[in-house]
Design an enzyme around this catalytic site. Structure first.
Site, PDB file in Angstrom:
ATOM      1  N   CYS A   1       0.785  -1.237   0.000  1.00 42.82           N
ATOM      2  CA  CYS A   1       0.000   0.000   0.000  1.00 42.82           C
ATOM      3  C   CYS A   1       0.819   1.291   0.000  1.00 42.82           C
ATOM      4  CB  CYS A   1      -1.031   0.001   1.133  1.00 42.82           C
ATOM      5  SG  CYS A   1      -0.763  -1.120   2.468  1.00 42.82           S
TER       6      CYS A   1
ATOM      7  N   ARG B   1       6.931 -11.331   5.149  1.00 42.69           N
ATOM      8  CA  ARG B   1       6.500 -11.170   6.533  1.00 42.69           C
ATOM      9  C   ARG B   1       7.163 -12.235   7.396  1.00 42.69           C
ATOM     10  NH1 ARG B   1       0.026  -9.987   5.448  1.00 42.69           N
ATOM     11  NH2 ARG B   1       0.386  -8.225   4.031  1.00 42.69           N
TER      12      ARG B   1
ATOM     13  N   GLN C   1       0.826 -10.892  -3.269  1.00 43.57           N
ATOM     14  CA  GLN C   1      -0.558 -10.475  -3.062  1.00 43.57           C
ATOM     15  C   GLN C   1      -1.187 -10.033  -4.378  1.00 43.57           C
ATOM     16  OE1 GLN C   1       0.014  -7.427   0.057  1.00 43.57           O
ATOM     17  NE2 GLN C   1      -1.395  -8.637   1.293  1.00 43.57           N
TER      18      GLN C   1
ATOM     19  N   ASP D   1      -3.011  -7.537  -5.159  1.00 34.88           N
ATOM     20  CA  ASP D   1      -3.325  -6.322  -4.413  1.00 34.88           C
ATOM     21  C   ASP D   1      -3.885  -5.238  -5.320  1.00 34.88           C
ATOM     22  OD1 ASP D   1      -3.400  -5.211  -1.946  1.00 34.88           O
ATOM     23  OD2 ASP D   1      -1.237  -5.041  -1.686  1.00 34.88           O
TER      24      ASP D   1
ATOM     25  N   HIS E   1      -5.381  -0.910  -4.817  1.00 31.30           N
ATOM     26  CA  HIS E   1      -5.786   0.205  -3.976  1.00 31.30           C
ATOM     27  C   HIS E   1      -6.515   1.223  -4.836  1.00 31.30           C
ATOM     28  CE1 HIS E   1      -2.534  -1.686  -1.659  1.00 31.30           C
ATOM     29  NE2 HIS E   1      -3.318  -1.384  -0.644  1.00 31.30           N
TER      30      HIS E   1
ATOM     31  N   LYS F   1     -14.843  -3.030   6.882  1.00 32.25           N
ATOM     32  CA  LYS F   1     -14.438  -3.898   5.779  1.00 32.25           C
ATOM     33  C   LYS F   1     -15.497  -4.951   5.487  1.00 32.25           C
ATOM     34  CE  LYS F   1     -11.899  -7.162   8.731  1.00 32.25           C
ATOM     35  NZ  LYS F   1     -10.717  -8.036   8.835  1.00 32.25           N
TER      36      LYS F   1
ATOM     37  N   HIS G   1      -8.567  -0.604   0.222  1.00 35.11           N
ATOM     38  CA  HIS G   1      -7.680  -1.755   0.039  1.00 35.11           C
ATOM     39  C   HIS G   1      -8.545  -2.915  -0.440  1.00 35.11           C
ATOM     40  CE1 HIS G   1      -4.433  -0.061   2.755  1.00 35.11           C
ATOM     41  NE2 HIS G   1      -5.479   0.638   3.156  1.00 35.11           N
TER      42      HIS G   1
END
Length: 644
Positions: A335, A364, A382, A384, A386, A466, A512
């Protein structure tokens, strides 16, 4: 006199001191073996608990989630009692219920053997047959400390020492067995009908590797042996489908000690499937109005300080590295990079929404004990995205993401979903009006799509509400994959803005969004969903053309080349092996189609077609086989568009 209201609306008064069981009986509800406990004013409670005030009561059986948790937590006590009877030196620690099983951790000087497990299981069944009454008692903290010190239960003493001084501490007793427990429990050990111990494992006390290693025993329980047997059969099927096992058998992936735990090597066939997934993902995102971006694997530590990751996520990040006097950090998330791309230009309200998508690899620090094949790793990619939008665009953008999410998931063969709307937690940031606006927009988007959902009060992220979407696989298991999260925090921390229609600066809302969660985890779920027998469009090898004897080599090579030129992933098998062996090898490799060629097929320029399940699909021309492959690929949904 306390007033009792049943779920069916019936209300009546009962004498003071009546137990929950007596109140249910007075209301015409027999308290038989199928009633395990009761919900009293929404809180699970022992049937033996006395009524002290007005209450709404609903009996809890094994057919309810609360009832199953109580049933299996009571099963942990039965198992723990069996361990204490057989191994008196073992110390009790904790033993929670899980979704369809339970475990208890014991401090003991050696691991439990399979023979131990068999004996413990037998003793646990005997304890269930004793039908021991399960009773609750509240103690002061000092009384509880004295009790468990006298019993030599040092771990229980440590737990009690951490409890508030003036709050009562509950214990549960069944026969000679006593345990520290919040409860509730079933009325007697006889309520547990069928119990099976599954496996053992090591576990650190309180999950900290600096603490002593404990011996964990897993088990499961059901009201009847038939239900238990059905569950055990399902567990065997889960073992058969285990992505680590299938991934090795099909030569898809590996995780090797020389590389490091939680770091995945994608072998050629696994890499083909990953490429197909990623290409499909990119094509569909471009169609749906996303712009694709790329970001580095590291950044200055200051970026992660601004984003708040250093404050809130440090334990899950790898240690920083020093380069030329600056500290750099392997990225745990994508992000901040997308935020900086947004921030690289002055933005107008006319540009919004802006949608950035990236298949971004992140790192991670997961503890070794929680790593699990592809499902829990240290390096993963990911899917991902945004989205940056105006407040008035939230509902439309979320609706669009919901449509896109279900399209993607259905394309990969998932048709059952559970949806959760999570609201503001106690610890959160942002103005109340922002939370209200965002939560209302999420709820409106779900309702506009006629999507049923569960409310998860307080389950939102600290920076916004969320939507979470769980998929169900072929075995009915739920997997958390997709999430849509509203974020007020990062736009403020990074001072994001756009120029509004009024010519003034405004702060955008950030969304997100992940559809598959991560490529690694999603691939692991796919392997288990299909047991490695991927649909034709995803299969690394879609067909194999095999010769019965050396006489057909030339034709097999010609057909294979033609099919490859048509865009299909086809191999030839012209080894000097018997055709039965070749077919078995292809079936074990879960290749969707086998095209068998003998002298007759060469003469007629045709193919004898078999499916991987063993079905004989008859004889086809080469063009017919190509049409078959094309139909199978299209049937899988690869050619669908999000609006179809």
């Amino acid at each position: 006199m306390p007033k009792v209201t049943l779920k069916n609306g019936k209300s009546f008064d009962v004498p003071p001191g009546y137990t929950i069981a007596q109140a249910l009986a007075a209301g015409g509800i027999p308290v038989g073996p199928e009633v395990l406990a009761a919900s009293v004013n929404g809180r699970p409670t022992d049937l033996s608990a006395p009524l002290t005030a007005d209450a709404t009561i609903d009996p809890l059986g094994f057919d309810t989630a609360e009832g199953r948790e109580i049933y299996r937590h009571s099963s942990t006590h039965i198992m723990a009692q069996a361990v204490k009877e057989l191994f008196p030196a073992a110390q009790l620690t904790i033993g929670p219920a899980l979704e369809d099983s339970f475990y208890y951790d014991f401090a003991y000087d050696r691991p439990f053997t399979p023979e131990d497990l068999e004996n413990i299981e037998q003793r646990a069944r005997e304890i269930a047959k004793r039908k021991l009454a399960v009773t609750r008692r509240d103690l002061t903290k000092q009384e509880a400390l004295e009790l468990f010190k006298a019993r030599g239960e040092h771990y229980k003493v440590e737990l009690i020492e951490g409890f508030p001084d003036r709050e009562p501490i509950s214990i549960y007793t069944q026969g000679e067995f006593v345990d520290l427990c919040r409860g509730p429990h079933v009325p007697s050990t006889g309520h547990v009908g069928a119990l099976k111990l599954l496996t053992t494992a090591g576990a650190y006390w309180r999950g900290d590797e600096r603490n002593p290693m404990l011996q964990r025993i897993y088990g499961t329980s059901f009201p009847t042996k038939a239900e238990l047997d059905a569950h055990l059969a399902k567990l065997e099927e889960i073992k058969r489908r285990d992505h680590r096992k299938v991934g090795k058998e099909l030569d898809l992936i590996s995780i090797q000690d020389e590389i490091g735990p939680g770091l995945v090597l994608w072998h050629p066939k696994g890499a083909v499937i990953r490429l197909l997934i990623e290409n499909f993902w990119r094509e569909q995102h471009l169609r749906d109005g996303y712009e694709l971006v790329y970001s580095p694997h590291v950044a200055r530590l200051d970026l992660w300080k601004t984003s708040g990751h250093v404050d809130y996520y440090r334990d899950n990040m790898f240690a920083p590295m020093k380069l030329e006097g600056s500290e750099y950090q392997l990225k745990p998330m994508n992000c901040p990079y997308h935020i900086m791309i947004y921030k690289s230009h002055l933005r107008s309200y006319r540009e919004l929404p802006i949608r950035y998508g990236e298949l971004g690899t992140v790192y991670r620090y997961e503890r070794t004990g929680v790593l699990h094949g592809l499902l829990r790793v240290r390096g993963f990619t990911q899917d991902d995205a945004h989205l940056f939008c105006r407040p008035d665009q939230i509902e439309a953008e979320v609706s669009r993401v919901l449509d896109f999410t279900f399209f993607i998931l259905r394309t990969f063969g998932f048709m059952e979903f559970e949806v959760f709307l999570s609201t503001r937690p106690n610890e959160s940031v942002g103005a109340e009006e922002h939370w209200t606006l965002a939560t209302s927009a999420l709820e409106a988007a779900l309702k506009s799509r006629n999507i049923s959902f569960h409310l998860d009060p307080g389950g939102g992220a600290f920076y916004g509400p969320k939507i979470d979407i769980k998929i169900k696989d072929a075995l009915g298991r739920s997997w958390q994959c997709s999430t849509i999260q509203i974020d007020f925090n990062n736009p403020e921390r990074f001072e994001l803005s756009y120029i509004g229609e009024d010519g003034k600066s405004h702060q955008p809302i950030m969304i997100h969004r992940a559809l598959m969660g991560s490529i690694e985890r999603f691939f692991g779920i796919l392997i288990e969903h299909y047991a490695g027998a991927f649909p034709t469009w995803l299969a690394p090898v879609q067909a194999v053309v095999m010769a019965i004897t050396d006489n057909q080599r030339e034709f097999v090579t010609e057909v294979t080349a033609q099919m490859k030129a048509s865009g299909f992933r086809v191999e030839s098998d012209i080894r000097n092996e018997k055709i039965g062996f070749k077919i078995r090898e292809a079936e074990k490799a879960k290749i969707p189609f086998m095209f068998v060629v003998g002298d007759r097929e060469v003469q007629s320029r045709s193919l004898s077609v078999r499916g991987r399940s063993g079905a004989n699909l008859g004889t086809m021309t080469v063009q017919g086989a190509l049409d078959l492959l094309k139909t199978e690929v299209e049937r899988a949904g690869q050619q669908l568009s999000p609006t179809s």
